[in-house]
Write an enzyme that holds these catalytic residues in place. Structure first.
Site, mmCIF file in Angstrom:
data_model
loop_
_atom_site.group_PDB
_atom_site.id
_atom_site.type_symbol
_atom_site.label_atom_id
_atom_site.label_comp_id
_atom_site.label_asym_id
_atom_site.label_seq_id
_atom_site.Cartn_x
_atom_site.Cartn_y
_atom_site.Cartn_z
ATOM 1 N N GLU A 150 -19.058 10.053 27.802
ATOM 2 C CA GLU A 150 -20.309 10.736 27.447
ATOM 3 C C GLU A 150 -20.844 11.619 28.576
ATOM 4 O O GLU A 150 -21.890 11.334 29.175
ATOM 5 C CB GLU A 150 -21.374 9.725 27.007
ATOM 6 N N GLU A 321 -17.572 5.724 18.912
ATOM 7 C CA GLU A 321 -18.461 4.556 18.953
ATOM 8 C C GLU A 321 -19.347 4.599 17.716
ATOM 9 O O GLU A 321 -20.153 5.514 17.550
ATOM 10 C CB GLU A 321 -19.343 4.595 20.216
HETATM 11 C C1 GAL Z 1 -23.129 4.975 24.389
HETATM 12 C C2 GAL Z 1 -22.199 4.676 25.548
HETATM 13 C C3 GAL Z 1 -21.730 3.230 25.545
HETATM 14 C C4 GAL Z 1 -22.885 2.318 25.302
HETATM 15 C C5 GAL Z 1 -23.536 2.685 23.994
HETATM 16 C C6 GAL Z 1 -24.688 1.792 23.613
HETATM 17 O O1 GAL Z 1 -23.973 6.017 24.686
HETATM 18 O O2 GAL Z 1 -21.079 5.521 25.523
HETATM 19 O O3 GAL Z 1 -21.114 2.943 26.773
HETATM 20 O O4 GAL Z 1 -23.782 2.423 26.353
HETATM 21 O O5 GAL Z 1 -24.035 3.991 24.104
HETATM 22 O O6 GAL Z 1 -25.253 2.188 22.392
#
Ligand code: GAL
Length: 656
Positions: A150, A321
């Site tokens: 990110e 994610e």
């Molecule tokens: C994303 C990040 C992850 C984790 C997640 C939590 O922004 O890539 O490592 O922090 O959020 O929602």
């Protein structure tokens, strides 16, 4: 654009073997398989375990983790761990920390504490990338790489460090050659801001009132280029040492601080991290929307990014994610409605995702994200989303024909919505009216056309426009000459929004007034603009103008006028110019007119329902917390693979 759709979509998960006892790994891997997952992302924050001390590598645990996952038949997305430089590294060169605009270091103790311009850190980032790629680049289980994690998260694109200052000056010298050219371009005479050498220029921060917008815009361009070159350095190493593997990066929701197309130019696949509930809570949505969609997310948040990142990835994109339950980072973190994780997953697939990967396997009972749900609870039992993931896996199996003929060659969306990161920087730097944002406007236009059941490609200004039936340009203050030519050449309906063509490359008002060179296409001139506070509206017949209104000089007759006769919408042949920001119902009305002209079928959808076509499949998604009927949409003869015309809360229907 015709985007190929490649393989059967896969499900995956983000896993941190370094967080758990080794004795759990095998069981975890087996349970992943049993849940229908086939790929695992690992390693993005594991630098301190891979290299506990300078030059001393401990591969044993990672070797074993990779073997365990591989033995279970899982493919691996390995990451470069550069988002979390370890303490020994930071201590060895403390000036690698980014500085905030006040000049304070962004200290060690969380993540993303590096400055993209620090040459020493650049060397380190390449060194660790090479070490990992040398060890695992040809491992049969490693199918892809994620660079870093990110970029830009926690406001880390911009850094006001000494390294950034040095590189910014070099960047300026390269672009302007002569300091007089820079003074002239920026208009530095304005407040005696003239420089006599590039070495005198500071980073734009801590000025008494706002800094010169041209200065800030160049700082944004420079900072964006630093992200792209940082990423490119890692990609070059990975390509050599790990041939044939996809390289991706996990981009974010509503983050626009760098040009994602420039970063993605070095990637094979764009990925993004989808947290619909967190985004609803944290962004511009009204209180009413935040309440109504608290457990679902606004029905266009995820889809907007799917369609954006499909363009960023030149057709290839993943959800890296996927939110599985309550997150920890928004102001409030409700649980998704039962069924929402399933809906979000299927919706990503309907928009063409190759992969949907969940964050994270098991909720961590320690450190910053201990309140963030996973597929499993901290006690190793299934959390709520696990059952929904199994259902998604079963659904993908049922759509099997999806991977072959039914999808390849599918008609792509026929609406092009043009968005440019540069546009967002311009409206960020000089909003002129509180809350004016090119991104938000683009989202609103997207939402209006999606409410009519129409599929959309979000494309950059450089995209080819052939094959589209309707072209939407919500807000591009700096318009590229090649785009102007392409808009000139098309014969389909085009809608151009306010502020488009309103600035030159150097953040000036064009000599001929806005919309600048677009006046060749649309003979009108913007002579004055005004921004309107909430509640101050200008009304016409069946629509309101809010936030922004432009006063025009033109001989074109107005197609839409305010009740006092002033024009809002102007048209010349297939091109239209909209001289303000419309309220939701006005925008929907305008999109309905345009869709009809473009020959695009409009569906009468219940509020909160969205449609999407994927090859011969049609999907309907109910974002409501109550049931709705889609009898008007679903053909009587439809062969339903899933669901029915009565859509329960968070339900999905799929038919051919
Ligand atoms: C994303 C990040 C992850 C984790 C997640 C939590 O922004 O890539 O490592 O922090 O959020 O929602």
């Amino acid at each position: 654009m015709t985007y190929p759709v490649r393989k059967t979509p896969r499900l995956g998960v983000c896993y941190y073997p370094e967080h758990w006892p080794r004795e759990w790994w095998r069981d975890d891997a087996q349970r992943m398989r049993e849940m229908g997952l086939s790929q695992v992302r690992i390693g993005e924050f594991a630098w301190s375990r891979i290299e506990p001390a300078p030059g001393r590598f401990d591969w044993s645990w990672l070797d074993e983790a990779i073997e365990v996952l591989h033995d279970a038949g899982l493919s691996i997305v390995l990451c470069t761990p550069t988002a979390t430089p370890p303490k020994w590294l930071v201590d060895s060169m403390p000036d690698m920390l980014a500085l905030d605009a006040e000049g304070r270091p962004r200290r060690f103790g969380s993540r993303r504490h590096y400055c993209f311009s620090h040459q020493g850190y650049r060397v380190e980032s390449q060194r660790i990338t090479r070490a990992i790629a040398e060890r695992y680049g040809r491992h049969p289980a490693v199918i892809a790489w994620q660079t870093d994690n990110e970029y830009g998260c926690h406001n880390t694109t911009l850094s006001w460090s000494a390294s950034a200052l040095r590189d910014f000056r070099l960047w300026l010298a390269k672009h302007y050659t002569d300091i007089r050219a820079l003074n002239d371009a920026w208009g530095n005479v304005f407040w005696s801001m003239e420089y006599s050498s590039f070495e005198q220029i500071d980073l734009p921060a801590l000025t008494v009132t706002e800094a010169n917008p041209a200065h800030v815009l160049d700082f944004r361009r420079f900072s964006s280029a630093q992200v792209a070159s940082f990423n490119a350095e890692q990609c070059r190493i990975l390509r050599t040492l790990s041939p044939g593997r996809d390289i991706t990066h996990n981009f974010m929701g509503f983050v626009t601080d760098f040009d994602h197309h420039a970063v993605a130019a070095d990637l094979d696949v764009a990925a993004w991290d989808s947290y619909p509930l967190g985004f609803l809570e944290q962004f511009w949505f009204s209180d009413a929307e935040k309440l109504r969609y608290a457990r679902q997310g606004h029905p266009d948040i995820a889809a907007f990014h799917h369609d954006l990142y499909r363009g960023v990835g030149r057709g290839r994109w993943w959800v890296m994610e996927q939110q599985p339950g309550p997150v920890n980072w928004a102001r409030f973190n409700p649980a998704p409605l039962p069924g929402m994780v399933r809906l979000w997953s299927l919706e990503a697939i309907a928009h063409g995702a190759e992969v949907v990967s969940y964050f994270r396997w098991r909720q961590a009972p320690f450190a910053q994200e201990q309140m963030h749900a996973g597929l499993l609870r901290p006690d190793r039992e299934d959390d709520v989303a696990a059952a929904e993931v199994r259902e998604v896996a079963a659904a993908i199996a049922a759509f099997r024909p999806l991977d072959t003929s039914s999808v390849v060659g599918a008609p792509s969306p026929r609406v092009a919505l043009i968005f440019d990161y540069l546009a967002q920087w311009v409206t960020d730097i000089q909003p002129q009216g509180a809350g004016f944002s090119a991104l938000q406007l683009t989202f609103e236009w997207y939402s209006a056309i999606r409410q009519l059941g129409i599929d959309v490609d979000i494309v950059p200004p450089a995209a080819k426009l052939d094959g589209y039936s309707l072209i939407l340009v919500p807000c591009l203050p700096i318009i590229d000459e090649r785009l102007r030519q392409r808009l000139d050449a098309v014969t389909v309906p085009v809608l151009i929004g306010a502020r488009t063509g309103s600035k030159t490359q150097h953040f000036r008002i064009p000599a001929a007034l806005p919309p600048g060179s677009l006046q060749d296409l649309l003979p009108l001139r913007v002579t004055r603009v005004e921004s309107l506070r909430a509640g101050l509206i200008e009304s016409g017949d069946g629509f309101n103008v809010r936030l922004w209104f432009e006063h025009l000089e033109t001989d074109l007759p107005a197609e839409w006028t305010l009740s006092d006769g002033r024009g809002v919408l102007y048209r010349r042949k297939n091109l239209r110019y909209l001289a303000g920001v419309l309220d939701e119902s006005g925008l929907r009305r305008l999109m309905t007119t345009l869709a009809a002209e473009a020959g695009l079928p409009v569906e009468r959808l219940p509020e909160g329902v969205r449609l999407r076509r994927l090859g011969s499949l049609r999907f309907a998604f109910n974002y409501n917390s109550h049931s709705v009927s889609i009898r008007d949409v679903l053909p009587r003869s439809a062969d339903c693979l899933m669901g029915s015309a009565e859509l329960g809360p968070a339900a999905v229907a799929v038919w051919r």
